[in-house]
Design an enzyme around this catalytic site. Structure first.
Site, PDB file in Angstrom:
ATOM      1  N   SER A 139       0.815  -1.223   0.000  1.00  0.00           N
ATOM      2  CA  SER A 139       0.000   0.000   0.000  1.00  0.00           C
ATOM      3  C   SER A 139       0.844   1.266   0.000  1.00  0.00           C
ATOM      4  O   SER A 139       1.888   1.341   0.660  1.00  0.00           O
ATOM      5  CB  SER A 139      -0.885  -0.006   1.246  1.00  0.00           C
ATOM      6  OG  SER A 139      -1.455   1.253   1.449  1.00  0.00           O
ATOM      7  N   GLU A 141       0.117   3.660   1.620  1.00  0.00           N
ATOM      8  CA  GLU A 141       0.083   4.103   3.010  1.00  0.00           C
ATOM      9  C   GLU A 141       1.448   3.884   3.683  1.00  0.00           C
ATOM     10  O   GLU A 141       1.784   4.561   4.648  1.00  0.00           O
ATOM     11  CB  GLU A 141      -1.015   3.311   3.731  1.00  0.00           C
ATOM     12  CG  GLU A 141      -1.542   3.899   4.998  1.00  0.00           C
ATOM     13  CD  GLU A 141      -2.272   5.235   4.869  1.00  0.00           C
ATOM     14  OE1 GLU A 141      -2.749   5.587   3.768  1.00  0.00           O
ATOM     15  OE2 GLU A 141      -2.341   5.938   5.883  1.00  0.00           O
ATOM     16  N   TYR A 163      -1.765   0.054  10.724  1.00  0.00           N
ATOM     17  CA  TYR A 163      -2.010  -0.591   9.423  1.00  0.00           C
ATOM     18  C   TYR A 163      -0.776  -0.470   8.525  1.00  0.00           C
ATOM     19  O   TYR A 163      -0.313  -1.463   7.938  1.00  0.00           O
ATOM     20  CB  TYR A 163      -3.227   0.063   8.750  1.00  0.00           C
ATOM     21  CG  TYR A 163      -3.393  -0.296   7.295  1.00  0.00           C
ATOM     22  CD1 TYR A 163      -3.960  -1.505   6.903  1.00  0.00           C
ATOM     23  CD2 TYR A 163      -2.983   0.593   6.287  1.00  0.00           C
ATOM     24  CE1 TYR A 163      -4.116  -1.834   5.562  1.00  0.00           C
ATOM     25  CE2 TYR A 163      -3.137   0.270   4.944  1.00  0.00           C
ATOM     26  CZ  TYR A 163      -3.701  -0.939   4.587  1.00  0.00           C
ATOM     27  OH  TYR A 163      -3.855  -1.262   3.256  1.00  0.00           O
TER      28      TYR A 163
HETATM   29  P1  NAP Z   1     -11.505  -4.588   1.555  1.00  0.00           P
HETATM   30  O1  NAP Z   1     -12.627  -4.255   0.635  1.00  0.00           O
HETATM   31  O2  NAP Z   1     -11.497  -4.066   2.931  1.00  0.00           O
HETATM   32  O3  NAP Z   1     -11.395  -6.192   1.585  1.00  0.00           O
HETATM   33  C1  NAP Z   1     -10.615  -6.843   2.547  1.00  0.00           C
HETATM   34  C2  NAP Z   1     -10.828  -8.321   2.412  1.00  0.00           C
HETATM   35  O4  NAP Z   1     -10.034  -8.986   3.420  1.00  0.00           O
HETATM   36  C3  NAP Z   1     -12.284  -8.770   2.673  1.00  0.00           C
HETATM   37  O5  NAP Z   1     -12.575  -9.826   1.798  1.00  0.00           O
HETATM   38  C4  NAP Z   1     -12.229  -9.264   4.104  1.00  0.00           C
HETATM   39  O6  NAP Z   1     -13.232 -10.206   4.409  1.00  0.00           O
HETATM   40  C5  NAP Z   1     -10.863  -9.917   4.105  1.00  0.00           C
HETATM   41  N1  NAP Z   1     -10.338 -10.138   5.446  1.00  0.00           N
HETATM   42  C6  NAP Z   1     -10.238  -9.264   6.462  1.00  0.00           C
HETATM   43  N2  NAP Z   1      -9.699  -9.853   7.546  1.00  0.00           N
HETATM   44  C7  NAP Z   1      -9.466 -11.141   7.200  1.00  0.00           C
HETATM   45  C8  NAP Z   1      -8.936 -12.254   7.881  1.00  0.00           C
HETATM   46  N3  NAP Z   1      -8.541 -12.175   9.146  1.00  0.00           N
HETATM   47  N4  NAP Z   1      -8.841 -13.432   7.217  1.00  0.00           N
HETATM   48  C9  NAP Z   1      -9.243 -13.527   5.920  1.00  0.00           C
HETATM   49  N5  NAP Z   1      -9.743 -12.507   5.226  1.00  0.00           N
HETATM   50  C10 NAP Z   1      -9.861 -11.324   5.863  1.00  0.00           C
HETATM   51  O7  NAP Z   1     -10.099  -4.143   0.900  1.00  0.00           O
HETATM   52  P2  NAP Z   1      -9.759  -3.778  -0.627  1.00  0.00           P
HETATM   53  O8  NAP Z   1      -9.981  -2.337  -0.823  1.00  0.00           O
HETATM   54  O9  NAP Z   1     -10.376  -4.759  -1.522  1.00  0.00           O
HETATM   55  O10 NAP Z   1      -8.181  -3.978  -0.609  1.00  0.00           O
HETATM   56  C11 NAP Z   1      -7.602  -5.243  -0.913  1.00  0.00           C
HETATM   57  C12 NAP Z   1      -6.190  -5.290  -0.331  1.00  0.00           C
HETATM   58  O11 NAP Z   1      -5.408  -4.239  -0.894  1.00  0.00           O
HETATM   59  C13 NAP Z   1      -6.115  -5.113   1.186  1.00  0.00           C
HETATM   60  O12 NAP Z   1      -5.047  -5.882   1.643  1.00  0.00           O
HETATM   61  C14 NAP Z   1      -5.779  -3.632   1.346  1.00  0.00           C
HETATM   62  O13 NAP Z   1      -5.113  -3.413   2.572  1.00  0.00           O
HETATM   63  C15 NAP Z   1      -4.894  -3.416   0.146  1.00  0.00           C
HETATM   64  N6  NAP Z   1      -4.856  -2.076  -0.410  1.00  0.00           N
HETATM   65  C16 NAP Z   1      -6.028  -1.441  -0.724  1.00  0.00           C
HETATM   66  C17 NAP Z   1      -5.986  -0.190  -1.316  1.00  0.00           C
HETATM   67  C18 NAP Z   1      -7.252   0.533  -1.689  1.00  0.00           C
HETATM   68  O14 NAP Z   1      -7.178   1.750  -1.907  1.00  0.00           O
HETATM   69  N7  NAP Z   1      -8.383  -0.147  -1.827  1.00  0.00           N
HETATM   70  C19 NAP Z   1      -4.742   0.421  -1.594  1.00  0.00           C
HETATM   71  C20 NAP Z   1      -3.584  -0.278  -1.266  1.00  0.00           C
HETATM   72  C21 NAP Z   1      -3.634  -1.528  -0.701  1.00  0.00           C
HETATM   73  P3  NAP Z   1     -14.724  -9.731   4.866  1.00  0.00           P
HETATM   74  O15 NAP Z   1     -15.455  -9.407   3.584  1.00  0.00           O
HETATM   75  O16 NAP Z   1     -15.244 -10.928   5.560  1.00  0.00           O
HETATM   76  O17 NAP Z   1     -14.553  -8.530   5.749  1.00  0.00           O
HETATM   77  O1  G4F Z   2     -10.709   6.680   2.526  1.00  0.00           O
HETATM   78  P1  G4F Z   2      -9.735   6.579   3.629  1.00  0.00           P
HETATM   79  O2  G4F Z   2     -10.165   5.934   4.879  1.00  0.00           O
HETATM   80  O3  G4F Z   2      -8.451   5.882   3.007  1.00  0.00           O
HETATM   81  P2  G4F Z   2      -6.917   5.812   3.487  1.00  0.00           P
HETATM   82  O4  G4F Z   2      -6.761   6.071   4.928  1.00  0.00           O
HETATM   83  O5  G4F Z   2      -6.126   6.663   2.545  1.00  0.00           O
HETATM   84  O6  G4F Z   2      -6.585   4.272   3.256  1.00  0.00           O
HETATM   85  C1  G4F Z   2      -7.005   3.604   2.063  1.00  0.00           C
HETATM   86  O7  G4F Z   2      -6.003   3.715   1.097  1.00  0.00           O
HETATM   87  C2  G4F Z   2      -4.764   3.067   1.430  1.00  0.00           C
HETATM   88  C3  G4F Z   2      -3.806   3.304   0.256  1.00  0.00           C
HETATM   89  O8  G4F Z   2      -3.073   4.478   0.465  1.00  0.00           O
HETATM   90  C4  G4F Z   2      -5.035   1.596   1.630  1.00  0.00           C
HETATM   91  F1  G4F Z   2      -3.868   0.950   1.908  1.00  0.00           F
HETATM   92  C5  G4F Z   2      -6.010   1.409   2.771  1.00  0.00           C
HETATM   93  O9  G4F Z   2      -6.301   0.014   2.894  1.00  0.00           O
HETATM   94  C6  G4F Z   2      -7.300   2.155   2.432  1.00  0.00           C
HETATM   95  O10 G4F Z   2      -7.897   1.513   1.331  1.00  0.00           O
HETATM   96  O11 G4F Z   2      -9.203   8.049   4.011  1.00  0.00           O
HETATM   97  C7  G4F Z   2      -8.677   8.917   3.026  1.00  0.00           C
HETATM   98  C8  G4F Z   2      -8.489  10.296   3.640  1.00  0.00           C
HETATM   99  C9  G4F Z   2      -7.704  10.287   4.961  1.00  0.00           C
HETATM  100  O12 G4F Z   2      -6.789  11.356   4.943  1.00  0.00           O
HETATM  101  C10 G4F Z   2      -8.774  10.555   6.026  1.00  0.00           C
HETATM  102  O13 G4F Z   2      -8.298  11.234   7.181  1.00  0.00           O
HETATM  103  O14 G4F Z   2      -9.776  10.835   3.952  1.00  0.00           O
HETATM  104  C11 G4F Z   2      -9.715  11.427   5.235  1.00  0.00           C
HETATM  105  N1  G4F Z   2     -11.080  11.492   5.798  1.00  0.00           N
HETATM  106  C12 G4F Z   2     -11.753  12.618   6.114  1.00  0.00           C
HETATM  107  N2  G4F Z   2     -12.937  12.311   6.635  1.00  0.00           N
HETATM  108  C13 G4F Z   2     -11.847  10.424   6.094  1.00  0.00           C
HETATM  109  C14 G4F Z   2     -13.029  10.958   6.638  1.00  0.00           C
HETATM  110  N3  G4F Z   2     -11.655   9.097   5.962  1.00  0.00           N
HETATM  111  C15 G4F Z   2     -12.662   8.274   6.372  1.00  0.00           C
HETATM  112  N4  G4F Z   2     -12.506   6.938   6.215  1.00  0.00           N
HETATM  113  N5  G4F Z   2     -13.833   8.740   6.914  1.00  0.00           N
HETATM  114  C16 G4F Z   2     -14.063  10.076   7.082  1.00  0.00           C
HETATM  115  O15 G4F Z   2     -15.103  10.492   7.573  1.00  0.00           O
END
Ligand code: NAP
Ligand code: G4F
Length: 348
Positions: A139, A141, A163
């Site tokens: 990520s 992050e 995280y």
């Molecule tokens: P998500 O929608 O939150 O999906 C997470 C998945 O992990 C869900 O299927 C969840 O199952 C499963 N999970 C959580 N805890 C688990 C456990 N203990 N054992 C097995 N499965 C578990 O996340 P996403 O946005 O698809 O992201 C996919 C991956 O990319 C994650 O690793 C995330 O950290 C990473 N990532 C995401 C972003 C982004 O912007 N989306 C960016 C960078 C990296 P349930 O459905 O049962 O909760």
């Molecule tokens: O949407 P967010 O919660 O995403 P964040 O923290 O960037 O993390 C996501 O992206 C990562 C990749 O860089 C992934 F690794 C991670 O798994 C996840 O998918 O927050 C984005 C921004 C933050 O700066 C947060 O402080 O939005 C700001 N924010 C402002 N108000 C909020 C809110 N975020 C959330 N979730 N909820 C709010 O009400």
């Protein structure tokens, strides 16, 4: 897609019920794979995002199979990997919410860091009898309090949350297994990517859900935290193709996937509410609950390596992304409004 033995490829996806897992499963099925996914047991159904591609596993033409498991249960993962013998393993499972990781740091590390190690260890064991390839969902992050902008594969990490620390651990273990055991293991360092399937507590989806409900009179206010943070937001559907391309390349490596553009939360609010002909300033209020103990102020990715080596490029702008999410959520809100009207009629 065939493997070296001429059979259709088999993939195993952890996190198949999540946003990325569902898009990746669709892509792999389109590419002719047999797809296995790990699903957590829960007291309510948690397969909404993949129900449309699931068929009865008893059917002769079934190609998607689900198995109960958990990233924290290494024995279960190893058993599944050794039984399924996947050509490719995509570790997408994680406790993926940054704000929640401050509340549940130990669970986040167990799932996101040790869980990734459990996957690598299972892959290492399979790799001794049959070659397998691993994708680790790293990520942006991890860059945290960024040391340079834009961020590339060479930018040092400075994580700012439990995280992010867990993801840094998983990143380094993935590189370590590549070097120590000659395992084909890649890190995709993905910047934020969103979609209509994004979890509703991440900021983009929280905004598009609320704005569309406000438009239809189902909600009055939207409470948010820090509006000044900047994120490089892409479309999840574009990004899962990049994950797949990493595992199709001749050599394992680590790649940034991003759009090369960054926007504040305010700008995302502009795109969302303008599409609905509303002004967000009339509806948005700040709630300190949504601020984080430490914030990541700016993320901006340089995806040149993925473009040059894999031929990958993002196809969706932030504005287009906001609009497609709004269009989807408006339909959800319309259905909700209809249900509310019917319920009112019944009680009158
Ligand atoms: P998500 O929608 O939150 O999906 C997470 C998945 O992990 C869900 O299927 C969840 O199952 C499963 N999970 C959580 N805890 C688990 C456990 N203990 N054992 C097995 N499965 C578990 O996340 P996403 O946005 O698809 O992201 C996919 C991956 O990319 C994650 O690793 C995330 O950290 C990473 N990532 C995401 C972003 C982004 O912007 N989306 C960016 C960078 C990296 P349930 O459905 O049962 O909760
Ligand atoms: O949407 P967010 O919660 O995403 P964040 O923290 O960037 O993390 C996501 O992206 C990562 C990749 O860089 C992934 F690794 C991670 O798994 C996840 O998918 O927050 C984005 C921004 C933050 O700066 C947060 O402080 O939005 C700001 N924010 C402002 N108000 C909020 C809110 N975020 C959330 N979730 N909820 C709010 O009400």
């Amino acid at each position: 897609m065939s493997n070296a033995s001429g059979n259709p490829k088999t993939a195993l996806i952890t996190g198949i019920t999540g946003q990325d897992g569902s898009y990746l499963a669709e892509l792999l099925l389109e590419e002719g794979y047999f797809v296995h996914g790990i699903v957590r047991r829960s007291s309510t159904f948690n397969t909404d995002r993949i129900d449309h591609i699931y068929t009865d596993p008893h059917n002769a033409d079934a190609r998607l199979f689900l198995h109960y498991g958990d990233l924290t249960d290494g024995q279960n993962l190893t058993n599944l990997v050794l039984n399924i013998e996947p050509d490719e393993i995509y570790n997408l499972g994680a406790q993926s919410h940054v704000r929640v990781s401050f509340d549940n740091p130990v669970y986040t590390v167990q799932t996101t860091a040790v869980g990734a190690l459990n996957v690598l260890e299972a892959a290492r064991q399979l790799n001794r009898k049959k070659p397998t390839r691993v994708y680790q969902a790293s990520s942006s992050e991890m860059f945290g309090d960024v040391l340079e902008t834009p961020q590339t594969e060479k930018t040092p990490f400075q994580p700012q949350s439990p995280y992010a620390c867990a993801k840094v651990y998983a990143f380094h273990q993935t590189v370590n297994y590549r070097h120590a055991y000659d395992l084909f293991a890649c890190n995709g360092i993905l910047f934020n990517h969103e979609s209509p399937r994004r979890g509703e507590t991440f900021v983009t989806r929280k905004i598009t859900r609320a704005a569309t409900r406000i438009k239809l009179g189902l909600q009055e206010k939207l409470y948010l935290g820090n509006l000044d943070a900047k994120r490089d937001w892409g479309y999840a559907k574009d990004y899962v193709r990049g994950m797949w391309l990493m595992l199709q390349h001749d050599t394992p490596d680590d790649y940034v996937l991003a759009t090369g553009e960054t926007y504040t939360i305010r700008q995302f609010l502009d795109y969302t509410f303008e599409h609905l002909e509303l002004d967000w300033k009339d509806y948005v209020e700040t709630d300190p609950r949504y601020f984080r103990p430490t914030e990541v102020d700016l993320l901006l990715g340089d995806y040149s390596k993925a473009k040059n080596v894999l031929g990958w490029e993002p196809e969706t702008s932030c504005k287009e992304l906001a609009q497609l999410m709004v269009d989807y959520d408006l339909e959800l809100a319309r259905n909700e409004a209809v249900r509310a009207t019917i319920a009112q009629g019944k009680s009158a």
